[in-house]
Design a protein around this motif. Structure first.
Motif, PDB file in Angstrom:
ATOM      1  N   LEU A  74       2.701   0.633  -8.834  1.00  0.00           N
ATOM      2  CA  LEU A  74       2.930  -0.847  -9.423  1.00  0.00           C
ATOM      3  C   LEU A  74       3.846  -1.433  -8.478  1.00  0.00           C
ATOM      4  O   LEU A  74       4.976  -1.195  -8.214  1.00  0.00           O
ATOM      5  N   ILE A  75       3.644  -2.822  -8.018  1.00  0.00           N
ATOM      6  CA  ILE A  75       4.382  -3.539  -7.282  1.00  0.00           C
ATOM      7  C   ILE A  75       4.965  -4.666  -8.477  1.00  0.00           C
ATOM      8  O   ILE A  75       4.334  -5.297  -9.032  1.00  0.00           O
ATOM      9  N   VAL A  76       6.383  -4.680  -8.174  1.00  0.00           N
ATOM     10  CA  VAL A  76       7.005  -5.657  -8.940  1.00  0.00           C
ATOM     11  C   VAL A  76       7.747  -6.757  -7.989  1.00  0.00           C
ATOM     12  O   VAL A  76       8.680  -6.352  -7.294  1.00  0.00           O
ATOM     13  N   GLU A  77       7.097  -7.858  -7.965  1.00  0.00           N
ATOM     14  CA  GLU A  77       7.210  -8.961  -6.820  1.00  0.00           C
ATOM     15  C   GLU A  77       7.153 -10.277  -7.274  1.00  0.00           C
ATOM     16  O   GLU A  77       5.976 -10.418  -7.777  1.00  0.00           O
ATOM     17  N   ASP A  78       8.080 -11.055  -7.302  1.00  0.00           N
ATOM     18  CA  ASP A  78       7.914 -12.526  -7.570  1.00  0.00           C
ATOM     19  C   ASP A  78       7.308 -13.440  -6.673  1.00  0.00           C
ATOM     20  O   ASP A  78       6.867 -14.586  -7.055  1.00  0.00           O
ATOM     21  N   ASP A  79       7.210 -13.054  -5.668  1.00  0.00           N
ATOM     22  CA  ASP A  79       6.382 -13.674  -4.275  1.00  0.00           C
ATOM     23  C   ASP A  79       5.081 -13.445  -4.083  1.00  0.00           C
ATOM     24  O   ASP A  79       5.002 -12.159  -3.719  1.00  0.00           O
ATOM     25  N   PRO A  80       3.925 -14.081  -4.622  1.00  0.00           N
ATOM     26  CA  PRO A  80       2.756 -13.810  -4.588  1.00  0.00           C
ATOM     27  C   PRO A  80       2.251 -13.256  -3.407  1.00  0.00           C
ATOM     28  O   PRO A  80       1.308 -12.354  -3.130  1.00  0.00           O
ATOM     29  N   ILE A  81       2.872 -14.011  -2.195  1.00  0.00           N
ATOM     30  CA  ILE A  81       2.298 -13.439  -0.888  1.00  0.00           C
ATOM     31  C   ILE A  81       2.739 -12.197  -0.507  1.00  0.00           C
ATOM     32  O   ILE A  81       1.915 -11.302   0.034  1.00  0.00           O
ATOM     33  N   ILE A  82       4.093 -12.017  -0.658  1.00  0.00           N
ATOM     34  CA  ILE A  82       4.628 -10.498  -0.341  1.00  0.00           C
ATOM     35  C   ILE A  82       3.834  -9.534  -1.409  1.00  0.00           C
ATOM     36  O   ILE A  82       3.534  -8.352  -0.550  1.00  0.00           O
ATOM     37  N   ALA A  83       3.614  -9.749  -2.440  1.00  0.00           N
ATOM     38  CA  ALA A  83       2.863  -8.782  -3.613  1.00  0.00           C
ATOM     39  C   ALA A  83       1.469  -8.507  -2.854  1.00  0.00           C
ATOM     40  O   ALA A  83       1.177  -7.422  -2.733  1.00  0.00           O
ATOM     41  N   ARG A  84       0.777  -9.561  -2.328  1.00  0.00           N
ATOM     42  CA  ARG A  84      -0.583  -9.064  -1.785  1.00  0.00           C
ATOM     43  C   ARG A  84      -0.581  -8.374  -0.670  1.00  0.00           C
ATOM     44  O   ARG A  84      -1.427  -7.448  -0.199  1.00  0.00           O
ATOM     45  N   VAL A  85       0.505  -8.644   0.106  1.00  0.00           N
ATOM     46  CA  VAL A  85       0.681  -7.970   1.536  1.00  0.00           C
ATOM     47  C   VAL A  85       1.000  -6.402   1.122  1.00  0.00           C
ATOM     48  O   VAL A  85       0.303  -5.569   1.836  1.00  0.00           O
ATOM     49  N   LEU A  86       1.924  -6.126   0.405  1.00  0.00           N
ATOM     50  CA  LEU A  86       2.316  -4.919  -0.247  1.00  0.00           C
ATOM     51  C   LEU A  86       0.869  -4.218  -0.650  1.00  0.00           C
ATOM     52  O   LEU A  86       0.727  -2.825  -0.486  1.00  0.00           O
ATOM     53  N   GLU A  87       0.210  -4.830  -1.342  1.00  0.00           N
ATOM     54  CA  GLU A  87      -0.967  -4.421  -2.213  1.00  0.00           C
ATOM     55  C   GLU A  87      -1.908  -3.789  -0.835  1.00  0.00           C
ATOM     56  O   GLU A  87      -2.425  -2.713  -1.136  1.00  0.00           O
ATOM     57  N   THR A  88      -2.006  -4.674   0.138  1.00  0.00           N
ATOM     58  CA  THR A  88      -3.101  -4.267   1.119  1.00  0.00           C
ATOM     59  C   THR A  88      -2.405  -2.979   1.700  1.00  0.00           C
ATOM     60  O   THR A  88      -3.093  -2.196   2.266  1.00  0.00           O
ATOM     61  N   ILE A  89      -1.037  -3.049   2.124  1.00  0.00           N
ATOM     62  CA  ILE A  89      -0.593  -1.858   2.831  1.00  0.00           C
ATOM     63  C   ILE A  89      -0.744  -0.588   2.170  1.00  0.00           C
ATOM     64  O   ILE A  89      -1.207   0.602   2.704  1.00  0.00           O
ATOM     65  N   LEU A  90      -0.894  -0.622   1.021  1.00  0.00           N
ATOM     66  CA  LEU A  90      -1.025   0.583   0.062  1.00  0.00           C
ATOM     67  C   LEU A  90      -2.444   0.887  -0.184  1.00  0.00           C
ATOM     68  O   LEU A  90      -2.460   2.116   0.167  1.00  0.00           O
ATOM     69  N   LYS A  91      -3.233   0.112  -0.177  1.00  0.00           N
ATOM     70  CA  LYS A  91      -4.362   0.243  -0.142  1.00  0.00           C
ATOM     71  C   LYS A  91      -4.974   1.077   1.215  1.00  0.00           C
ATOM     72  O   LYS A  91      -5.893   1.874   1.320  1.00  0.00           O
ATOM     73  N   ASP A  92      -4.585   0.485   2.419  1.00  0.00           N
ATOM     74  CA  ASP A  92      -4.917   0.912   3.684  1.00  0.00           C
ATOM     75  C   ASP A  92      -4.091   2.212   3.786  1.00  0.00           C
ATOM     76  O   ASP A  92      -4.782   2.990   4.737  1.00  0.00           O
ATOM     77  N   SER A  93      -3.240   2.469   3.386  1.00  0.00           N
ATOM     78  CA  SER A  93      -2.568   4.037   3.373  1.00  0.00           C
ATOM     79  C   SER A  93      -3.113   5.072   2.191  1.00  0.00           C
ATOM     80  O   SER A  93      -2.637   5.985   2.549  1.00  0.00           O
ATOM     81  N   GLY A  94      -4.125   4.570   1.521  1.00  0.00           N
ATOM     82  CA  GLY A  94      -4.851   5.536   0.749  1.00  0.00           C
ATOM     83  C   GLY A  94      -4.311   5.494  -0.750  1.00  0.00           C
ATOM     84  O   GLY A  94      -4.929   6.488  -1.300  1.00  0.00           O
ATOM     85  N   PHE A  95      -3.288   4.820  -1.081  1.00  0.00           N
ATOM     86  CA  PHE A  95      -2.965   4.444  -2.251  1.00  0.00           C
ATOM     87  C   PHE A  95      -3.617   3.828  -3.426  1.00  0.00           C
ATOM     88  O   PHE A  95      -4.276   2.854  -2.931  1.00  0.00           O
ATOM     89  N   SER A  96      -3.625   4.110  -4.302  1.00  0.00           N
ATOM     90  CA  SER A  96      -4.246   3.219  -5.708  1.00  0.00           C
ATOM     91  C   SER A  96      -3.052   2.539  -6.141  1.00  0.00           C
ATOM     92  O   SER A  96      -1.932   2.786  -6.356  1.00  0.00           O
ATOM     93  N   ALA A  97      -3.363   0.945  -5.726  1.00  0.00           N
ATOM     94  CA  ALA A  97      -2.416  -0.057  -6.339  1.00  0.00           C
ATOM     95  C   ALA A  97      -2.757  -0.922  -7.669  1.00  0.00           C
ATOM     96  O   ALA A  97      -3.998  -1.373  -7.577  1.00  0.00           O
ATOM     97  N   ASP A  98      -1.837  -0.756  -8.501  1.00  0.00           N
ATOM     98  CA  ASP A  98      -2.010  -1.598  -9.809  1.00  0.00           C
ATOM     99  C   ASP A  98      -2.004  -3.017  -9.458  1.00  0.00           C
ATOM    100  O   ASP A  98      -1.383  -3.665  -8.482  1.00  0.00           O
TER     101      ASP A  98
END
Length: 253
Positions: free
Chosen positions: A11-35
């Motif tokens: 779970l990503i807890v981030e109030d900047d939507p751009i940073i949140a999406r960047v983190l989500e992309t990084i996680l998925k590219d690394s093979g993790f499941s992102a909520d």
């Protein structure tokens, strides 16, 4: 570890939507499941209560009434969810304050994918070892309590170790006639007050024995209601008292 990555939703807890999406992309590219990311401590607690993730990436500066540090403390000590801070601050003062939440990592933005991936895997390994200890096996909410948070019509309120309200389900909101957001971090003993329905004498429900089975009348609500309160201690993975699980079971009047 690669085979186990999908078992750890993050779970990503981030109030900047751009940073949140960047983190989500990084996680998925690394093979993790992102909520789906959330942007406040209140939403993070509610999401964890409804769908327990394996780990949380937490920004320190958040929208709302509760800081990232306080939210992280709640998630780990009450729900037994490991938290990694992801922040734009690298000042020593911030780090010292953040350590109070017992985080499993502290990363400074911008985030490097390899460093994030490594930090997550190290955190998962450390948490698995911690939960294998005597205290760790019973740390946080029990499985039954977790199921009761959202899967029951029974009113439930979670309190931290200072008797502050940190979460409540819909049934508790209906019973207390107030919303979770309005009561967040409020002093529970001054808000959830009860009295003996026969004598009218006030009763401190926070000093009751867990075997207490007598109905009490709820005060400070518009409609007359009686409940059988039960309160249970929550211990963290270190064996310390980290909060309380309060049931307000409706009783026949």
């Amino acid at each position: 570890m690669n085979d186990s990555k999908k078992d750890y939703s993050i779970l990503i807890v981030e109030d900047d939507p751009i940073i949140a999406r960047v983190l989500e992309t990084i996680l998925k590219d690394s093979g993790f499941s992102a909520d789906e990311p959330v942007n406040s401590g209140e939403k993070a607690i509610s999401r964890v209560a409804a769908r327990k993730p394996g780990i949380v990436l937490m920004d320190i500066d958040l929208l709302g009434h509760i800081s990232g540090i306080e939210t992280a403390r709640i998630l780990f000590h009450i729900f037994n969810i490991p938290v990694i801070f992801v922040t734009g601050h690298d000042e020593e003062e911030v780090l010292i304050h953040a350590k109070e939440a017992d985080p499993f990592g502290f990363l400074v933005k911008p985030i490097n994918q390899n460093i994030l991936n490594t930090t997550i895997q190290v955190s998962i390994n450390l948490h698995e070892k911690l939960t294998g200890t005597t205290e760790g096996k019973t740390g946080g909410l029990t499985q039954i309590q977790c199921e009761e948070l959202t899967g029951s019509l029974k009113p439930v309120v979670l309190l931290n170790d200072r008797n502050r309200i940190i979460w409540m389900n819909d049934a508790a909101e209906f019973l207390l006639e107030k919303s979770y957001s309005d009561l967040l971090l409020s002093d529970a003993p001054s808000l959830i007050m009860m009295e003996d329905p026969t004598s009218g004498e006030s009763v401190d429900i926070f000093s009751l024995d867990p075997v207490f089975e007598r109905p009490l009348k709820l005060k400070q609500v518009q409609h007359s209601k009686q409940v059988v309160p039960k309160i249970f201690m929550i211990n963290d993975s270190f064996g310390d008292i980290s909060g309380y699980f309060l049931e307000l079971n409706p009783a026949s009047e």
